[in-house]
Scaffold this motif. Sequence first.
Motif, PDB file in Angstrom:
ATOM      1  N   GLY A   1      27.622 -62.627  64.107  1.00 40.30           N
ATOM      2  CA  GLY A   1      27.132 -63.241  63.143  1.00 40.30           C
ATOM      3  C   GLY A   1      27.925 -64.551  62.607  1.00 40.30           C
ATOM      4  O   GLY A   1      28.888 -64.661  63.094  1.00 40.30           O
TER       5      GLY A   1
ATOM      6  N   ASP B   1      25.811 -70.454  57.962  1.00 32.00           N
ATOM      7  CA  ASP B   1      24.583 -71.222  58.199  1.00 32.00           C
ATOM      8  C   ASP B   1      24.724 -72.493  59.165  1.00 32.00           C
ATOM      9  O   ASP B   1      24.203 -72.684  60.244  1.00 32.00           O
ATOM     10  CB  ASP B   1      23.789 -71.573  57.150  1.00 32.00           C
ATOM     11  CG  ASP B   1      23.200 -70.517  56.306  1.00 32.00           C
ATOM     12  OD1 ASP B   1      23.213 -69.390  56.796  1.00 32.00           O
ATOM     13  OD2 ASP B   1      22.800 -70.791  55.157  1.00 32.00           O
TER      14      ASP B   1
ATOM     15  N   CYS C   1      22.729 -60.581  63.706  1.00 34.10           N
ATOM     16  CA  CYS C   1      22.349 -61.356  62.596  1.00 34.10           C
ATOM     17  C   CYS C   1      22.270 -62.845  62.936  1.00 34.10           C
ATOM     18  O   CYS C   1      21.147 -63.069  63.314  1.00 34.10           O
ATOM     19  CB  CYS C   1      23.549 -61.110  61.500  1.00 34.10           C
ATOM     20  SG  CYS C   1      22.832 -61.648  59.946  1.00 34.10           S
ATOM     21  N   ALA C   2      23.465 -63.669  62.736  1.00 34.66           N
ATOM     22  CA  ALA C   2      22.970 -65.016  62.960  1.00 34.66           C
ATOM     23  C   ALA C   2      22.601 -64.887  64.493  1.00 34.66           C
ATOM     24  O   ALA C   2      21.795 -65.913  64.983  1.00 34.66           O
ATOM     25  CB  ALA C   2      24.224 -65.895  62.868  1.00 34.66           C
TER      26      ALA C   2
ATOM     27  N   ARG D   1      19.546 -62.436  48.856  1.00 42.48           N
ATOM     28  CA  ARG D   1      20.390 -62.089  50.093  1.00 42.48           C
ATOM     29  C   ARG D   1      20.585 -60.787  50.088  1.00 42.48           C
ATOM     30  O   ARG D   1      20.769 -60.034  49.195  1.00 42.48           O
ATOM     31  CB  ARG D   1      21.833 -62.708  49.819  1.00 42.48           C
ATOM     32  CG  ARG D   1      22.749 -63.083  50.970  1.00 42.48           C
ATOM     33  CD  ARG D   1      23.945 -63.832  50.820  1.00 42.48           C
ATOM     34  NE  ARG D   1      24.680 -63.894  51.879  1.00 42.48           N
ATOM     35  CZ  ARG D   1      24.426 -64.722  53.079  1.00 42.48           C
ATOM     36  NH1 ARG D   1      23.490 -65.527  53.038  1.00 42.48           N
ATOM     37  NH2 ARG D   1      25.128 -64.531  54.154  1.00 42.48           N
TER      38      ARG D   1
ATOM     39  N   GLU E   1      25.225 -55.193  56.363  1.00 39.38           N
ATOM     40  CA  GLU E   1      24.441 -56.541  56.644  1.00 39.38           C
ATOM     41  C   GLU E   1      24.895 -57.347  55.483  1.00 39.38           C
ATOM     42  O   GLU E   1      25.138 -56.885  54.240  1.00 39.38           O
ATOM     43  CB  GLU E   1      22.724 -56.188  56.531  1.00 39.38           C
ATOM     44  CG  GLU E   1      22.210 -55.767  55.307  1.00 39.38           C
ATOM     45  CD  GLU E   1      20.838 -55.486  55.504  1.00 39.38           C
ATOM     46  OE1 GLU E   1      20.143 -56.037  56.330  1.00 39.38           O
ATOM     47  OE2 GLU E   1      20.108 -54.758  54.603  1.00 39.38           O
TER      48      GLU E   1
ATOM     49  N   HIS F   1      23.001 -61.195  54.968  1.00 41.46           N
ATOM     50  CA  HIS F   1      22.366 -62.452  55.323  1.00 41.46           C
ATOM     51  C   HIS F   1      21.317 -62.766  54.304  1.00 41.46           C
ATOM     52  O   HIS F   1      20.966 -61.730  53.456  1.00 41.46           O
ATOM     53  CB  HIS F   1      21.755 -62.041  56.551  1.00 41.46           C
ATOM     54  CG  HIS F   1      20.598 -60.840  56.543  1.00 41.46           C
ATOM     55  ND1 HIS F   1      19.286 -60.693  56.689  1.00 41.46           N
ATOM     56  CD2 HIS F   1      21.095 -59.405  56.749  1.00 41.46           C
ATOM     57  CE1 HIS F   1      18.805 -59.820  56.660  1.00 41.46           C
ATOM     58  NE2 HIS F   1      19.751 -58.826  56.648  1.00 41.46           N
TER      59      HIS F   1
ATOM     60  N   TYR G   1      20.415 -56.590  62.896  1.00 42.93           N
ATOM     61  CA  TYR G   1      21.264 -57.274  61.709  1.00 42.93           C
ATOM     62  C   TYR G   1      22.657 -56.550  61.461  1.00 42.93           C
ATOM     63  O   TYR G   1      23.312 -57.002  60.627  1.00 42.93           O
ATOM     64  CB  TYR G   1      20.470 -57.212  60.671  1.00 42.93           C
ATOM     65  CG  TYR G   1      19.651 -58.462  60.343  1.00 42.93           C
ATOM     66  CD1 TYR G   1      20.150 -59.581  60.053  1.00 42.93           C
ATOM     67  CD2 TYR G   1      18.121 -58.505  60.624  1.00 42.93           C
ATOM     68  CE1 TYR G   1      19.591 -61.091  59.861  1.00 42.93           C
ATOM     69  CE2 TYR G   1      17.639 -59.604  60.548  1.00 42.93           C
ATOM     70  CZ  TYR G   1      18.187 -60.978  60.352  1.00 42.93           C
ATOM     71  OH  TYR G   1      17.231 -62.103  59.894  1.00 42.93           O
TER      72      TYR G   1
END
Length: 224
Positions: free
Chosen positions: A50, A53, A82-83, A116, A134, A136, A174
């Motif tokens: 993760g 941004d 995640c990311a 979020r 999580e 995100h 995630y």
Amino acid sequence: MYPELLGTYGDGGNGLVLSERARRRGVDVELVRAGMDDRLPVGDVYLLGGGEDGPQRLAVALLREAEFSKHVDDGAMVFAVCAGLQMLGTSFSVQGDDQYVGLGLVDAVTTRAPARAVGDLVTTVEGITMVGFENHGGETTIGAGVKPFASVVHGRGNDGRVDGFRSGRIWATYAHGPVLALNPWLADAVLVEALGLGELAPLDSVADRLYETRCQALMKRSAD
Ligand code: GLN
């Protein structure tokens, strides 16, 4: 991959867990931490963690430049969180509402959710409990032909119903934790898939015992 970009949530621990559990079964492994200035190493399994941004966008650009998808086409496994999950899809939205092109390895689109998702994430993978947390802002829609990684019991994952995706040897969730430290059975499943191993002998580690304790606590809670 890219600990300086995708290390925000401690997912680098997934690599430590995988290599240690492989070593304890007598499998000789090398854990490579590939930084953003390094050449993309050739590996059996690539871990994407993760990130925030901005770094997430940069990581996509670097992976594209390094022709990461060729390694995947050649049969390497990917385990993404995640990311990392969002980056593997066709597009994702981060800062503001701009939509960015992803690596396009999986038919999945991430848009900005109204709020979020921050907190515990409890899911099941083919009936087996997977726990994590999580954090995100995304909501992910997978294509009709893409298999979700898990069913959500508590939390959001992709959309409050399912979490992540599994597309060939690309697995994504995630869940942070690191998820492979919290769910040792999943670490072993990744090893078996990535290295083509047969069933692995169980380990009696602290992590394995903690997983059992967590599952018991969850069962007790749902019974109360
Ligand atoms: N930046 C992404 C989001 O907020 C991913 C966050 C993460 O990796 N935890 O949706």
